[in-house]
Every structure is written in C-alpha cells, then in structure tokens.
Design a protein around this motif. Sequence first.
Motif, PDB file in Angstrom:
ATOM      1  N   THR A  78     -34.293  -1.142  12.887  1.00 47.91           N
ATOM      2  CA  THR A  78     -34.559  -1.265  11.451  1.00 47.91           C
ATOM      3  C   THR A  78     -35.853  -2.013  11.129  1.00 47.91           C
ATOM      4  OG1 THR A  78     -33.238  -3.307  11.356  1.00 47.91           O
ATOM      5  CG2 THR A  78     -32.099  -1.217  10.919  1.00 47.91           C
ATOM      6  N   THR A  79     -36.659  -2.342  12.130  1.00 51.95           N
ATOM      7  CA  THR A  79     -37.861  -3.131  11.877  1.00 51.95           C
ATOM      8  C   THR A  79     -39.125  -2.283  12.037  1.00 51.95           C
ATOM      9  OG1 THR A  79     -38.113  -3.824  14.180  1.00 51.95           O
ATOM     10  CG2 THR A  79     -36.689  -5.173  12.776  1.00 51.95           C
ATOM     11  N   LEU A  80     -40.256  -2.865  11.641  1.00 49.68           N
ATOM     12  CA  LEU A  80     -41.539  -2.178  11.736  1.00 49.68           C
ATOM     13  C   LEU A  80     -41.866  -1.817  13.180  1.00 49.68           C
ATOM     14  CD1 LEU A  80     -44.227  -1.187  10.567  1.00 49.68           C
ATOM     15  CD2 LEU A  80     -45.076  -3.549  10.747  1.00 49.68           C
ATOM     16  N   ARG A  81     -41.577  -2.687  14.094  1.00 48.37           N
ATOM     17  CA  ARG A  81     -41.897  -2.397  15.500  1.00 48.37           C
ATOM     18  C   ARG A  81     -41.133  -1.176  16.002  1.00 48.37           C
ATOM     19  NH1 ARG A  81     -42.609  -7.984  18.959  1.00 48.37           N
ATOM     20  NH2 ARG A  81     -44.015  -9.062  17.529  1.00 48.37           N
ATOM     21  N   PHE A  82     -39.873  -1.074  15.625  1.00 47.30           N
ATOM     22  CA  PHE A  82     -39.102   0.100  16.045  1.00 47.30           C
ATOM     23  C   PHE A  82     -39.682   1.371  15.412  1.00 47.30           C
ATOM     24  CE2 PHE A  82     -35.403  -2.765  17.125  1.00 47.30           C
ATOM     25  CZ  PHE A  82     -35.354  -2.402  18.464  1.00 47.30           C
ATOM     26  N   GLU A  83     -40.152   1.278  14.174  1.00 46.77           N
ATOM     27  CA  GLU A  83     -40.781   2.425  13.527  1.00 46.77           C
ATOM     28  C   GLU A  83     -42.041   2.842  14.290  1.00 46.77           C
ATOM     29  OE1 GLU A  83     -41.529   5.551  11.061  1.00 46.77           O
ATOM     30  OE2 GLU A  83     -39.706   4.311  11.190  1.00 46.77           O
ATOM     31  N   LEU A  84     -42.828   1.845  14.697  1.00 51.23           N
ATOM     32  CA  LEU A  84     -44.017   2.131  15.489  1.00 51.23           C
ATOM     33  C   LEU A  84     -43.642   2.742  16.838  1.00 51.23           C
ATOM     34  CD1 LEU A  84     -46.106  -1.109  14.790  1.00 51.23           C
ATOM     35  CD2 LEU A  84     -46.530   1.187  13.886  1.00 51.23           C
ATOM     36  N   ALA A  85     -42.527   2.258  17.395  1.00 55.31           N
ATOM     37  CA  ALA A  85     -42.064   2.806  18.678  1.00 55.31           C
ATOM     38  C   ALA A  85     -41.665   4.267  18.541  1.00 55.31           C
ATOM     39  CB  ALA A  85     -40.898   1.971  19.207  1.00 55.31           C
ATOM     40  N   LYS A 110     -42.886   6.420  16.383  1.00 54.31           N
ATOM     41  CA  LYS A 110     -44.121   7.190  16.259  1.00 54.31           C
ATOM     42  C   LYS A 110     -44.811   7.319  17.612  1.00 54.31           C
ATOM     43  CE  LYS A 110     -45.008   5.984  11.432  1.00 54.31           C
ATOM     44  NZ  LYS A 110     -45.927   5.313  10.477  1.00 54.31           N
ATOM     45  N   MET A 111     -44.803   6.260  18.383  1.00 55.48           N
ATOM     46  CA  MET A 111     -45.410   6.282  19.712  1.00 55.48           C
ATOM     47  C   MET A 111     -44.693   7.298  20.594  1.00 55.48           C
ATOM     48  SD  MET A 111     -47.643   4.925  21.879  1.00 55.48           S
ATOM     49  CE  MET A 111     -48.123   3.376  21.092  1.00 55.48           C
ATOM     50  N   ASN A 112     -43.377   7.327  20.496  1.00 53.02           N
ATOM     51  CA  ASN A 112     -42.586   8.254  21.305  1.00 53.02           C
ATOM     52  C   ASN A 112     -42.858   9.701  20.915  1.00 53.02           C
ATOM     53  OD1 ASN A 112     -40.630   9.049  23.193  1.00 53.02           O
ATOM     54  ND2 ASN A 112     -39.055   9.127  21.609  1.00 53.02           N
ATOM     55  N   SER A 113     -43.022   9.958  19.604  1.00 51.82           N
ATOM     56  CA  SER A 113     -43.288  11.322  19.155  1.00 51.82           C
ATOM     57  C   SER A 113     -44.650  11.806  19.644  1.00 51.82           C
ATOM     58  CB  SER A 113     -43.202  11.407  17.637  1.00 51.82           C
ATOM     59  OG  SER A 113     -44.217  10.624  17.035  1.00 51.82           O
ATOM     60  N   ARG A 114     -45.621  10.910  19.701  1.00 55.13           N
ATOM     61  CA  ARG A 114     -46.951  11.290  20.201  1.00 55.13           C
ATOM     62  C   ARG A 114     -46.905  11.581  21.690  1.00 55.13           C
ATOM     63  NH1 ARG A 114     -48.981   6.779  17.313  1.00 55.13           N
ATOM     64  NH2 ARG A 114     -49.577   5.807  19.290  1.00 55.13           N
ATOM     65  N   VAL A 115     -46.152  10.731  22.391  1.00 58.19           N
ATOM     66  CA  VAL A 115     -46.078  10.887  23.851  1.00 58.19           C
ATOM     67  C   VAL A 115     -45.351  12.168  24.229  1.00 58.19           C
ATOM     68  CG1 VAL A 115     -45.054   9.910  25.934  1.00 58.19           C
ATOM     69  CG2 VAL A 115     -46.238   8.413  24.318  1.00 58.19           C
ATOM     70  N   SER A 116     -44.270  12.507  23.448  1.00 58.37           N
ATOM     71  CA  SER A 116     -43.445  13.671  23.807  1.00 58.37           C
ATOM     72  C   SER A 116     -43.979  14.979  23.255  1.00 58.37           C
ATOM     73  CB  SER A 116     -42.012  13.451  23.291  1.00 58.37           C
ATOM     74  OG  SER A 116     -42.015  13.255  21.883  1.00 58.37           O
ATOM     75  N   SER A 117     -45.063  14.926  22.487  1.00 59.03           N
ATOM     76  CA  SER A 117     -45.624  16.153  21.927  1.00 59.03           C
ATOM     77  C   SER A 117     -46.103  17.073  23.038  1.00 59.03           C
ATOM     78  CB  SER A 117     -46.801  15.816  21.001  1.00 59.03           C
ATOM     79  OG  SER A 117     -47.464  17.000  20.604  1.00 59.03           O
ATOM     80  N   PRO A 118     -45.771  18.405  22.955  1.00 57.94           N
ATOM     81  CA  PRO A 118     -46.182  19.342  24.009  1.00 57.94           C
ATOM     82  C   PRO A 118     -47.700  19.492  24.088  1.00 57.94           C
ATOM     83  CG  PRO A 118     -45.265  20.513  22.125  1.00 57.94           C
ATOM     84  CD  PRO A 118     -44.993  19.065  21.906  1.00 57.94           C
ATOM     85  N   THR A 158     -43.254  -4.061  21.701  1.00 58.03           N
ATOM     86  CA  THR A 158     -44.389  -4.935  21.406  1.00 58.03           C
ATOM     87  C   THR A 158     -44.923  -4.695  19.996  1.00 58.03           C
ATOM     88  OG1 THR A 158     -46.022  -3.366  22.262  1.00 58.03           O
ATOM     89  CG2 THR A 158     -45.019  -4.885  23.850  1.00 58.03           C
ATOM     90  N   ASN A 159     -45.950  -5.447  19.643  1.00 63.27           N
ATOM     91  CA  ASN A 159     -46.534  -5.354  18.295  1.00 63.27           C
ATOM     92  C   ASN A 159     -47.001  -3.948  17.928  1.00 63.27           C
ATOM     93  OD1 ASN A 159     -46.197  -7.990  17.492  1.00 63.27           O
ATOM     94  ND2 ASN A 159     -48.127  -8.686  18.333  1.00 63.27           N
ATOM     95  N   ASN A 160     -47.525  -3.214  18.904  1.00 63.05           N
ATOM     96  CA  ASN A 160     -48.074  -1.884  18.625  1.00 63.05           C
ATOM     97  C   ASN A 160     -47.079  -0.758  18.891  1.00 63.05           C
ATOM     98  OD1 ASN A 160     -47.970  -1.864  21.391  1.00 63.05           O
ATOM     99  ND2 ASN A 160     -50.193  -1.897  21.700  1.00 63.05           N
ATOM    100  N   GLY A 161     -45.816  -1.113  19.139  1.00 60.71           N
ATOM    101  CA  GLY A 161     -44.787  -0.104  19.326  1.00 60.71           C
ATOM    102  C   GLY A 161     -44.584   0.341  20.758  1.00 60.71           C
ATOM    103  N   ARG A 162     -45.327  -0.220  21.680  1.00 62.95           N
ATOM    104  CA  ARG A 162     -45.125   0.126  23.089  1.00 62.95           C
ATOM    105  C   ARG A 162     -43.873  -0.581  23.614  1.00 62.95           C
ATOM    106  NH1 ARG A 162     -49.311   2.852  25.239  1.00 62.95           N
ATOM    107  NH2 ARG A 162     -51.296   2.824  24.095  1.00 62.95           N
TER     108      ARG A 162
END
Length: 366
Positions: free
Chosen positions: A108-115, A117-125, A34-38
């Motif tokens: 290669t798009t902005l949405r994938f980049e946001l995704a 970043k979203m994944n890194s936040r979610v997987s952070s210990p 989605t637009n916000n990377g979800r």
Amino acid sequence: MPQYIPEPSRFRRCLSSVEVPPKMLEGISIVKVTNNGRTKPAYLTLSEDRFTIYITTSKLKKNAKVGKMEMPRPFLKKVTSIGSTDEETDCQSSIDVGSIDRLQKGQTTLRFELARKMNSRVSSPRKSLSTDFIDLDVDRCFSIVYSGERTLDCMISDVDLSRDDVLHSLQVLFETYTNAKVHAGNDVVLLRHIWVDVDKDRSDSINSNELAGILYRINLYKKRADTDKMYHSFAKMMGLDRNGRRKGISFENTVTILHKIKRDSWEFKPVHNIWFNLFGRVMNNGKDRVKVSDESFLKKFIWQKQGESNMTLDEVGDIFRSLNQLEVAHVATNLHLSPDDKNAAKFIDRDRFEAYLISMENEIFD
C-alpha cells in the motif's frame, strides 16, 4: 563508602518478557523494497532487548565470547525527539520500536507502487533487461511506518515464518512499549533510546568519554573538562573506586546525571519558581518543600491557577497514582511511593509535578 546500586530500570526491561518467534532474534529472510522500487534480499533481526529492528544485507553473526548477536550500530547521529533520525537513505539499518507509528499488510505504499512499475518494465516482452528483480507476493508483503512518514517495505521470504507471525509479534512489542512509556520519565525514555549507540564498548555502562557523547546527542553542551569533572565527582559519590570509574556507571546512574544537569541548567529554573510560588518554599515542618498534598494541589493549582473548578479530590488522587508510577531518576527525589501505598494518591514530589506540567493530560497549562 559502599557503592550505591539503584533499582534496575523497569522501562529499559519492559520488552524482555515479550515472547517472539526465536528466529526473529536470529534473523529472518526478507526481500526489501528500496527507494526506487528495486528489490533485494535482506535479513530482519530483532535485538535481544527487543527494542531495535535491524535490517542487514547479511545474517548477523553470534559473538562466541558473550554468546550474543553482534548487532550493527544505528546510524543516528543526533536526537531531536524520540524516534527521530537523520534523513533516510537506503543504508538505513535499524528501526526503534518506539518510533513505529503503524504496521500495514499488503502493498500500500509508494515504494510498492514503484516496485510494481519496475516489475512491469522488466517483464515486458519488448524489454530484454538483465535484472535481479524479485517478484513480490502480496500476501507476504508488509510495511512498517515509523518516524512520521518513513517506511520499511518488504516481503517475508523465510519459509519458517509467516507474515502474520512477524506482524503479531511487532504489534505486541509496540503496544507493550507504548503502555510502558506512560510510566517512565522523559530522562529515562531519552537515554534508553540512545543507549545502544553511545555505549561504544558494549559494556552496558557509560564512562566519561561516552557521557560526553550522550550530552552531544541530546543537545546539552558542556566543556569536556567540565564533563569529566562532573562524571568523576558523581561516580565518587556513588561509591565507585578508580577502577570502577574507569569501567563506567550504570544506565540508572546515568539517568541521574542527566537529571542533575537538567536541574542545574537555566532552562528549567522556571519549574522551581512555579513550584515554590504555588505551594510555598517551606513545608509545615519547617523543611524545604519536597512534596505537595492532594488538597493543596487541587485548591492552589487546579482550581486557582488552572481554573478547572469541576475537578474533584478523587480525580486528583487518580492523577497522583499515575504520576507516582513514573520511573524517574532514583536520587532525584526524596519521595518514592509504590502504586499500592496509601499515600500514592495523597502526595507527589516536584519531579512528578514537572512531569504533569508538560504532559498531554495537562494541555491547558501555559
């Protein structure tokens, strides 16, 4: 009066013979970004005529009465140019094949980049967030870039199809559409683009109410009473009885109505003037001019008007052959030449002359 039945539109059926994996017509599982990377699960379904890609949150159901998938309607409200849409939102549900600019593998798009970043936040210990984020496999991800800068970014999650299978099919559809569009007039291309949205009862025909919707969508404003009068007058001329007029007219006849409206509007009167001023109002046989020869076109338009002194008669013949392959309104002209007709390189009518005036091949004309 017998009913007039024009030849079926070639352009409207140009994709029907393109082979695609059957599951694309039934709906394949994807993960949409989605637009916000979800990320969220969705379905990608290709319409039966292969012109529209639908993205839905649930799998489309088959209508038992007609034996076809019940496709959602595009949310497009008005057309400003082929492939254009209103401002994008996450409820985007369809992409017209004609609006595709390119297909991209990977992330290669902005949405994938946001995704990412979203994944890194979610997987952070240090984070204990409750989330429905779905991990994205880069080897199954792709993007459809359409209408300039808009993208559909997703991952194939269907076990029966690979990313390359889907992208190959979409690429073939896009290339087939691009090649076919060259041989279709503007009226045909425009109506095909909005037909599925204005044919509200899915009858594959247009009644008076739906014709009014078409005119609104393409920015042609007429009073409703005038639209009704024009519709019934035209339908009678086509040989439709009262019941037939109530059911509606075909795609091909609707193209002819649009052509007539354009011809009668003041915006396009200058084309008449250019035609008559260049080639004369009357032909040698004393009848109104409906066609022009290759020699007259070369001398009076190309050499004299355009100043292109290097162009030859053979090159004009190639232009005429191409123009005579254009699909235009069937009763808009008296000249219908098949590509293998020897006169296809010798004559064109006013409608094809207009098409040449506004074409990219004739960018020199002012």
